[in-house]
Design an enzyme around this catalytic site. Sequence first.
Site, PDB file in Angstrom:
ATOM      1  N   GLU A  34      40.724  23.548  19.931  1.00  0.00           N
ATOM      2  CA  GLU A  34      42.549  23.591  20.323  1.00  0.00           C
ATOM      3  C   GLU A  34      42.698  24.299  21.534  1.00  0.00           C
ATOM      4  O   GLU A  34      43.315  25.666  21.654  1.00  0.00           O
ATOM      5  CB  GLU A  34      42.069  24.470  19.274  1.00  0.00           C
ATOM      6  CG  GLU A  34      41.095  26.161  19.502  1.00  0.00           C
ATOM      7  CD  GLU A  34      40.241  25.876  18.540  1.00  0.00           C
ATOM      8  OE1 GLU A  34      39.093  25.073  18.155  1.00  0.00           O
ATOM      9  OE2 GLU A  34      39.455  27.068  18.398  1.00  0.00           O
TER      10      GLU A  34
ATOM     11  N   HIS B 244      44.739  20.492  12.029  1.00  0.00           N
ATOM     12  CA  HIS B 244      43.543  21.309  12.426  1.00  0.00           C
ATOM     13  C   HIS B 244      43.736  21.854  13.543  1.00  0.00           C
ATOM     14  O   HIS B 244      44.206  23.278  14.014  1.00  0.00           O
ATOM     15  CB  HIS B 244      42.156  21.042  12.385  1.00  0.00           C
ATOM     16  CG  HIS B 244      41.492  22.199  12.398  1.00  0.00           C
ATOM     17  ND1 HIS B 244      41.021  22.698  11.602  1.00  0.00           N
ATOM     18  CD2 HIS B 244      40.801  22.590  13.273  1.00  0.00           C
ATOM     19  CE1 HIS B 244      39.931  23.632  11.655  1.00  0.00           C
ATOM     20  NE2 HIS B 244      39.551  23.551  12.584  1.00  0.00           N
ATOM     21  N   GLU B 245      44.095  21.335  14.606  1.00  0.00           N
ATOM     22  CA  GLU B 245      43.875  21.531  16.186  1.00  0.00           C
ATOM     23  C   GLU B 245      45.221  22.387  16.024  1.00  0.00           C
ATOM     24  O   GLU B 245      44.828  23.328  17.006  1.00  0.00           O
ATOM     25  CB  GLU B 245      43.262  20.273  17.320  1.00  0.00           C
ATOM     26  CG  GLU B 245      41.882  20.104  16.767  1.00  0.00           C
ATOM     27  CD  GLU B 245      41.123  20.685  16.799  1.00  0.00           C
ATOM     28  OE1 GLU B 245      41.088  22.042  16.901  1.00  0.00           O
ATOM     29  OE2 GLU B 245      39.889  20.468  15.626  1.00  0.00           O
TER      30      GLU B 245
ATOM     31  N   TYR C 123      34.853  28.127   7.660  1.00  0.00           N
ATOM     32  CA  TYR C 123      35.121  27.135   7.595  1.00  0.00           C
ATOM     33  C   TYR C 123      36.482  27.003   6.513  1.00  0.00           C
ATOM     34  O   TYR C 123      37.180  27.336   5.563  1.00  0.00           O
ATOM     35  CB  TYR C 123      35.308  25.420   8.082  1.00  0.00           C
ATOM     36  CG  TYR C 123      35.568  24.938   9.398  1.00  0.00           C
ATOM     37  CD1 TYR C 123      34.191  25.505  10.221  1.00  0.00           C
ATOM     38  CD2 TYR C 123      36.300  24.427  10.383  1.00  0.00           C
ATOM     39  CE1 TYR C 123      33.662  25.555  10.780  1.00  0.00           C
ATOM     40  CE2 TYR C 123      36.261  24.292  11.686  1.00  0.00           C
ATOM     41  CZ  TYR C 123      34.793  24.687  11.437  1.00  0.00           C
ATOM     42  OH  TYR C 123      34.633  24.467  13.589  1.00  0.00           O
TER      43      TYR C 123
HETATM   44  N1  BES Z   1      37.305  25.435  18.118  1.00  0.00           N
HETATM   45  C1  BES Z   1      36.530  23.769  16.865  1.00  0.00           C
HETATM   46  C2  BES Z   1      35.791  23.779  17.566  1.00  0.00           C
HETATM   47  C3  BES Z   1      33.864  24.944  17.553  1.00  0.00           C
HETATM   48  C4  BES Z   1      33.764  25.461  16.953  1.00  0.00           C
HETATM   49  C5  BES Z   1      34.037  24.449  19.057  1.00  0.00           C
HETATM   50  C6  BES Z   1      33.066  26.509  17.140  1.00  0.00           C
HETATM   51  C7  BES Z   1      32.813  25.226  19.109  1.00  0.00           C
HETATM   52  C8  BES Z   1      32.397  26.091  18.722  1.00  0.00           C
HETATM   53  C9  BES Z   1      37.636  23.382  16.208  1.00  0.00           C
HETATM   54  O1  BES Z   1      38.994  23.947  16.240  1.00  0.00           O
HETATM   55  C10 BES Z   1      37.786  22.353  14.623  1.00  0.00           C
HETATM   56  O2  BES Z   1      36.820  23.212  13.872  1.00  0.00           O
HETATM   57  N2  BES Z   1      36.476  21.407  15.592  1.00  0.00           N
HETATM   58  C11 BES Z   1      36.206  20.636  13.963  1.00  0.00           C
HETATM   59  C12 BES Z   1      36.973  19.558  13.497  1.00  0.00           C
HETATM   60  C13 BES Z   1      38.130  20.589  11.906  1.00  0.00           C
HETATM   61  C14 BES Z   1      39.167  18.435  11.868  1.00  0.00           C
HETATM   62  C15 BES Z   1      36.929  20.764  11.161  1.00  0.00           C
HETATM   63  C16 BES Z   1      35.810  19.200  14.824  1.00  0.00           C
HETATM   64  O3  BES Z   1      35.127  19.065  15.550  1.00  0.00           O
HETATM   65  O4  BES Z   1      34.478  19.105  13.339  1.00  0.00           O
HETATM   66 ZN    ZN Z   2      38.944  24.628  14.375  1.00  0.00          ZN
END
Ligand code: BES
Ligand code: ZN
Length: 585
Positions: A255, A279-280, A365
């Site tokens: 994000e 989500h993002e 989450y």
């Molecule tokens: N901010 C996260 C990605 C993240 C979390 C990077 C912790 C490093 C450490 C991002 O918003 C995220 O949650 N991405 C998910 C997708 C979401 C639809 C569940 C992913 O990358 O799978």
């Molecule tokens: Zn996230």
Amino acid sequence: MNSGRDVHSFSEPWRVRVVHCSLELDVDFESRQLRGTALLTLERLDPAAPVVLDTRDLNIQEVTAGEPLTFALGPRDPILGARLSIDLSAGTDSVLIRYSTSPKASGLQWLEPHQTAGKEHPFLFSQSQSIHARSWMPIQDSPGVRVTYDARIKAPSELRAIMSAQRDPADENSFKMDLPIPAYLIALAVGALEYAPLGPRTGIYAEACVLPSALREFADTEKLVETVESLYGPYRWGRYELLILPPSFPFGGMENPIVTFVTPTVIAGDKSLVSLISHELAHSWSGNLVTNATWRDFWLNEGFTTYIENRIQEEVYGREQALMEQVLDRRELDREIAEFGERDQILHIDLAGRDPDEGCTRIPYIKGALLLRQMEMVFGRPAFDHFLGSYFEHFAFSSITTAEALEYIRRELLDRYPNESRAISLHEWVFEPDLPACAPRARSEALEKVADGPDHAAGWNTQQWLEYLQTLKRPVGWEQMKQLDDRFHLTRTGNYEILAEWLLMAIESGYEPADERLHEFLLSVGRMKYLRPLYAQLKKSPGGREKALVLYREAKPLYHPIAQTAIERLLFLEQEVPGEQRIDP
Ligand code: BES
Ligand code: ZN
């Protein structure tokens, strides 16, 4: 309760705080290094104290403030990197640090041309969350410290630089973020990128050959932004763009403000995986506007975001779509709860001594989102929507702890509806393992229909296929795999979500006609969500550990340093214990 102290940063922002960061960086693809300077503006709360920064594998050449300053770089901690302490003379309110990054910087991935979609130009991208910003700039790398920033990037002229900031209309390579953000949201990408607009404030950056399919897949982006605004208040960041990365991007999405970084694996052709954009985008409120103060408060970012993501999906794609996604999410959560030790089932997780990336499980989450869903149900949608809007307003541009969030929830919601509040135990939700018995459980008729069997599969969407594959009675035998494959050509599906599920089953059942596709998959996709279970399943299969090692050795150059660490941890650990003390392979 534990105070807001961030155990993952050396910095002491209560003594000297960085408030602005000005970067001038050369991007050198030859040596895989960023080289240049960071000019940090300081707020000196304790006039006698040094400024303390986080670094990891940085080469610090000099530190000046008009004249050279004395600095000390501490020993390298395997998780935290090295503390950089700089002595300040009276009246010094900024320091200039000349430095270069390591070719192995944990927060950067340098790609050869053949690892991109276009295959002609190299590519660089950063991934700063959780504590990788420190591997490409000296900074107070704690989500509780917010800075504004600007940057000038010098890259090869045929490439375009992109940052999580506003581009200077007068200079393509200059950027400015004038809203205060935590270091983990500072982002950079450099590649052969084209741009096309989607709506008045939305658009897509991608390699030329990916752009057309991305434009179709994400055509609803402007509408998504309007939807969140109608629910929770104005979008505060100006433009909202997507950047489609090469397939080695280790996450689904990130994000980064103004420009969300996206894996190309969600381009399914039918918008069925667009929840990732919802989500993002939701993080523009929960995460970027109101930020977790430390990584143990991560559920405030991801739980709120997962809830909002689903509300957006419901508004734009309908209630049934939203319910299907909830049901599939819940299955993933239940599996992790069954697998994890108790301490890792807690929202307010203790991550001391661990890499904060390890806290990124389904617990913050989905358990987090279920808590919000329960509040919605108990207090009613209008009251809860109003509450969330005021939460974002009240805490805008600040970083808050779990304690602060709970205090606000109690004051603004629970205390106002004392009768309804009896149905909810915040303490149990946030500080205890497992799920409260009252946790809501979604049902989806569309997914329940799947139980009728695959004779109706012609009309199934992605979520129905996932439901079918996940609920097939185990073990699935070779013959059954073969029949399914002959009938539905699953080994050849272009939908990565379904493909990953199918390949997992193929390993489990020894279905070798999928071997080649598995090989191809592991050598072209770096998204950890898929790599982790596939390598883990391989490791478990007969003779699989050797196969996994051979595959991994071949694929390693494609994988991001963060993904390499994760896969090596998994392959070289005797047994994968979630939340086990980190062991360096
Ligand atoms: N901010 C996260 C990605 C993240 C979390 C990077 C912790 C490093 C450490 C991002 O918003 C995220 O949650 N991405 C998910 C997708 C979401 C639809 C569940 C992913 O990358 O799978
Ligand atoms: Zn996230």
